[in-house]
Design a protein around this motif. Sequence first.
Motif, PDB file in Angstrom:
ATOM      1  N   LEU A 184       0.821  -1.208   0.000  1.00 32.81           N
ATOM      2  CA  LEU A 184       0.000   0.000   0.000  1.00 32.81           C
ATOM      3  C   LEU A 184       0.860   1.265   0.000  1.00 32.81           C
ATOM      4  O   LEU A 184       1.971   1.272   0.529  1.00 32.81           O
ATOM      5  N   PRO A 185       0.306   2.364  -0.524  1.00 35.05           N
ATOM      6  CA  PRO A 185       0.981   3.655  -0.385  1.00 35.05           C
ATOM      7  C   PRO A 185       1.112   4.014   1.101  1.00 35.05           C
ATOM      8  O   PRO A 185       0.344   3.526   1.939  1.00 35.05           O
ATOM      9  N   LYS A 186       2.047   4.883   1.418  1.00 35.98           N
ATOM     10  CA  LYS A 186       2.414   5.175   2.807  1.00 35.98           C
ATOM     11  C   LYS A 186       1.227   5.567   3.693  1.00 35.98           C
ATOM     12  O   LYS A 186       1.055   5.002   4.768  1.00 35.98           O
ATOM     13  N   GLN A 187       0.400   6.525   3.275  1.00 37.15           N
ATOM     14  CA  GLN A 187      -0.699   6.981   4.129  1.00 37.15           C
ATOM     15  C   GLN A 187      -1.704   5.857   4.388  1.00 37.15           C
ATOM     16  O   GLN A 187      -2.197   5.705   5.500  1.00 37.15           O
ATOM     17  N   GLN A 188      -2.000   5.062   3.357  1.00 37.63           N
ATOM     18  CA  GLN A 188      -2.921   3.944   3.528  1.00 37.63           C
ATOM     19  C   GLN A 188      -2.315   2.898   4.458  1.00 37.63           C
ATOM     20  O   GLN A 188      -3.008   2.338   5.310  1.00 37.63           O
ATOM     21  N   ARG A 189      -1.028   2.633   4.303  1.00 33.85           N
ATOM     22  CA  ARG A 189      -0.335   1.637   5.131  1.00 33.85           C
ATOM     23  C   ARG A 189      -0.335   2.060   6.594  1.00 33.85           C
ATOM     24  O   ARG A 189      -0.609   1.266   7.483  1.00 33.85           O
ATOM     25  N   ILE A 190      -0.061   3.333   6.851  1.00 38.71           N
ATOM     26  CA  ILE A 190      -0.044   3.827   8.234  1.00 38.71           C
ATOM     27  C   ILE A 190      -1.440   3.737   8.842  1.00 38.71           C
ATOM     28  O   ILE A 190      -1.611   3.228   9.959  1.00 38.71           O
ATOM     29  N   ALA A 191      -2.443   4.224   8.119  1.00 35.49           N
ATOM     30  CA  ALA A 191      -3.817   4.185   8.647  1.00 35.49           C
ATOM     31  C   ALA A 191      -4.255   2.751   8.916  1.00 35.49           C
ATOM     32  O   ALA A 191      -4.831   2.457   9.976  1.00 35.49           O
ATOM     33  N   ALA A 192      -3.979   1.850   7.974  1.00 36.54           N
ATOM     34  CA  ALA A 192      -4.383   0.449   8.150  1.00 36.54           C
ATOM     35  C   ALA A 192      -3.647  -0.205   9.311  1.00 36.54           C
ATOM     36  O   ALA A 192      -4.239  -0.967  10.085  1.00 36.54           O
ATOM     37  N   GLY A 238     -12.653  12.032   7.904  1.00 35.60           N
ATOM     38  CA  GLY A 238     -13.024  11.650   6.544  1.00 35.60           C
ATOM     39  C   GLY A 238     -11.822  11.177   5.735  1.00 35.60           C
ATOM     40  O   GLY A 238     -11.916  10.210   4.971  1.00 35.60           O
ATOM     41  N   ALA A 239     -10.679  11.847   5.904  1.00 42.24           N
ATOM     42  CA  ALA A 239      -9.466  11.442   5.184  1.00 42.24           C
ATOM     43  C   ALA A 239      -8.998  10.069   5.663  1.00 42.24           C
ATOM     44  O   ALA A 239      -8.570   9.232   4.856  1.00 42.24           O
ATOM     45  N   VAL A 240      -9.105   9.823   6.959  1.00 41.78           N
ATOM     46  CA  VAL A 240      -8.725   8.509   7.486  1.00 41.78           C
ATOM     47  C   VAL A 240      -9.643   7.439   6.916  1.00 41.78           C
ATOM     48  O   VAL A 240      -9.175   6.377   6.477  1.00 41.78           O
ATOM     49  N   LYS A 241     -10.937   7.714   6.887  1.00 42.57           N
ATOM     50  CA  LYS A 241     -11.889   6.746   6.323  1.00 42.57           C
ATOM     51  C   LYS A 241     -11.563   6.484   4.852  1.00 42.57           C
ATOM     52  O   LYS A 241     -11.648   5.348   4.385  1.00 42.57           O
ATOM     53  N   TYR A 242     -11.196   7.546   4.124  1.00 44.12           N
ATOM     54  CA  TYR A 242     -10.825   7.373   2.720  1.00 44.12           C
ATOM     55  C   TYR A 242      -9.602   6.455   2.605  1.00 44.12           C
ATOM     56  O   TYR A 242      -9.593   5.534   1.789  1.00 44.12           O
ATOM     57  N   HIS A 243      -8.558   6.707   3.421  1.00 49.77           N
ATOM     58  CA  HIS A 243      -7.342   5.884   3.359  1.00 49.77           C
ATOM     59  C   HIS A 243      -7.641   4.427   3.728  1.00 49.77           C
ATOM     60  O   HIS A 243      -7.106   3.504   3.103  1.00 49.77           O
ATOM     61  N   LEU A 244      -8.487   4.213   4.731  1.00 50.90           N
ATOM     62  CA  LEU A 244      -8.844   2.848   5.106  1.00 50.90           C
ATOM     63  C   LEU A 244      -9.637   2.162   3.994  1.00 50.90           C
ATOM     64  O   LEU A 244      -9.393   0.993   3.671  1.00 50.90           O
ATOM     65  N   HIS A 245     -10.570   2.895   3.392  1.00 54.21           N
ATOM     66  CA  HIS A 245     -11.355   2.328   2.289  1.00 54.21           C
ATOM     67  C   HIS A 245     -10.452   1.990   1.102  1.00 54.21           C
ATOM     68  O   HIS A 245     -10.551   0.899   0.522  1.00 54.21           O
ATOM     69  N   ALA A 246      -9.564   2.917   0.757  1.00 55.07           N
ATOM     70  CA  ALA A 246      -8.649   2.682  -0.364  1.00 55.07           C
ATOM     71  C   ALA A 246      -7.728   1.491  -0.076  1.00 55.07           C
ATOM     72  O   ALA A 246      -7.445   0.684  -0.972  1.00 55.07           O
ATOM     73  N   ALA A 247      -7.291   1.365   1.171  1.00 51.42           N
ATOM     74  CA  ALA A 247      -6.423   0.236   1.545  1.00 51.42           C
ATOM     75  C   ALA A 247      -7.190  -1.076   1.406  1.00 51.42           C
ATOM     76  O   ALA A 247      -6.670  -2.051   0.851  1.00 51.42           O
ATOM     77  N   ARG A 248      -8.417  -1.116   1.907  1.00 51.24           N
ATOM     78  CA  ARG A 248      -9.228  -2.335   1.793  1.00 51.24           C
ATOM     79  C   ARG A 248      -9.474  -2.696   0.334  1.00 51.24           C
ATOM     80  O   ARG A 248      -9.387  -3.863  -0.055  1.00 51.24           O
ATOM     81  N   THR A 249      -9.774  -1.692  -0.480  1.00 49.83           N
ATOM     82  CA  THR A 249     -10.031  -1.933  -1.901  1.00 49.83           C
ATOM     83  C   THR A 249      -8.783  -2.485  -2.583  1.00 49.83           C
ATOM     84  O   THR A 249      -8.852  -3.462  -3.334  1.00 49.83           O
ATOM     85  N   ALA A 250      -7.637  -1.865  -2.319  1.00 47.53           N
ATOM     86  CA  ALA A 250      -6.384  -2.321  -2.928  1.00 47.53           C
ATOM     87  C   ALA A 250      -6.060  -3.746  -2.496  1.00 47.53           C
ATOM     88  O   ALA A 250      -5.648  -4.576  -3.317  1.00 47.53           O
ATOM     89  N   LEU A 251      -6.250  -4.038  -1.221  1.00 46.41           N
ATOM     90  CA  LEU A 251      -5.960  -5.395  -0.728  1.00 46.41           C
ATOM     91  C   LEU A 251      -6.946  -6.413  -1.304  1.00 46.41           C
ATOM     92  O   LEU A 251      -6.551  -7.519  -1.662  1.00 46.41           O
ATOM     93  N   ARG A 252      -8.214  -6.031  -1.402  1.00 49.23           N
ATOM     94  CA  ARG A 252      -9.229  -6.918  -1.964  1.00 49.23           C
ATOM     95  C   ARG A 252      -8.891  -7.217  -3.432  1.00 49.23           C
ATOM     96  O   ARG A 252      -8.940  -8.349  -3.880  1.00 49.23           O
ATOM     97  N   ASP A 253      -8.508  -6.175  -4.178  1.00 45.11           N
ATOM     98  CA  ASP A 253      -8.124  -6.377  -5.578  1.00 45.11           C
ATOM     99  C   ASP A 253      -6.902  -7.255  -5.693  1.00 45.11           C
ATOM    100  O   ASP A 253      -6.834  -8.135  -6.552  1.00 45.11           O
ATOM    101  N   ARG A 254      -5.933  -7.027  -4.823  1.00 47.33           N
ATOM    102  CA  ARG A 254      -4.681  -7.802  -4.856  1.00 47.33           C
ATOM    103  C   ARG A 254      -4.919  -9.258  -4.504  1.00 47.33           C
ATOM    104  O   ARG A 254      -4.298 -10.158  -5.061  1.00 47.33           O
ATOM    105  N   LEU A 255      -5.820  -9.488  -3.552  1.00 37.85           N
ATOM    106  CA  LEU A 255      -6.086 -10.852  -3.101  1.00 37.85           C
ATOM    107  C   LEU A 255      -7.170 -11.541  -3.917  1.00 37.85           C
ATOM    108  O   LEU A 255      -7.496 -12.702  -3.664  1.00 37.85           O
ATOM    109  N   GLY A 256      -7.748 -10.817  -4.864  1.00 39.98           N
ATOM    110  CA  GLY A 256      -8.754 -11.415  -5.742  1.00 39.98           C
ATOM    111  C   GLY A 256     -10.100 -11.597  -5.083  1.00 39.98           C
ATOM    112  O   GLY A 256     -10.863 -12.482  -5.453  1.00 39.98           O
ATOM    113  N   GLY A 257     -10.412 -10.766  -4.098  1.00 40.65           N
ATOM    114  CA  GLY A 257     -11.697 -10.883  -3.398  1.00 40.65           C
ATOM    115  C   GLY A 257     -12.807 -10.191  -4.158  1.00 40.65           C
ATOM    116  O   GLY A 257     -12.576  -9.505  -5.147  1.00 40.65           O
ATOM    117  N   PRO A 258     -14.043 -10.354  -3.682  1.00 37.32           N
ATOM    118  CA  PRO A 258     -15.205  -9.745  -4.344  1.00 37.32           C
ATOM    119  C   PRO A 258     -15.233  -8.244  -4.185  1.00 37.32           C
ATOM    120  O   PRO A 258     -14.756  -7.649  -3.329  1.00 37.32           O
TER     121      PRO A 258
END
Length: 174
Positions: A124-132, A154-174
């Motif tokens: 993950l990018p740095k901000q997403q990695r730190i928040a997660a 709101g920015a933290v929620k965005y970083h957490l959402h983006a991190a989850r999305t990136a991880l879901r895409d990477r892991l092949g989840g729904p």
Amino acid sequence: MSGPSMLPDDTGAPGPSDFDELFREHYWPMVRSLSVACGDPEAAADAVQEAFTRAFVRWRRISRYDSPSAWVRHVALNRVRDHFRHEERGVRARARLAGHARESVPPPELHDAPADVATMLAILPKQQRIAAALYYVEELSVREIAETMKLSEGAVKYHLHAARTALRDRLGGP
């Protein structure tokens, strides 16, 4: 608590036992989450130790904050960022001196953090990695993460959402 608690002095300021309690409760969780966030357990431990040292020196003021642990965590995060800025400058300088293009250096292996979490967050990018890391490893609330990272909730929620999305895409989840 293991020892006798010191009562506040005549000014009403919290005593050293309050600092000891803060340290015992938050030191290791902060080291774990920053280790995952930055990929370097030694740098994380050094940063958290320095942050607590700074808090101890300023304890009369910091103890009155709504969340002294948020102040310590923020200082530790800044120390980690400083460490890696310094490291990055060194890598670039060595590359220039050697006449080579800058090479990507893989992060050091984490010994104290859950390997699967650290490995997943490393993409993950740095901000997403730190928040997660603060959310999933240290189990901080969105508000606490916002205080630590000096961002809006709101920015933290965005970083957490983006991190989850990136991880879901990477892991092949729904």
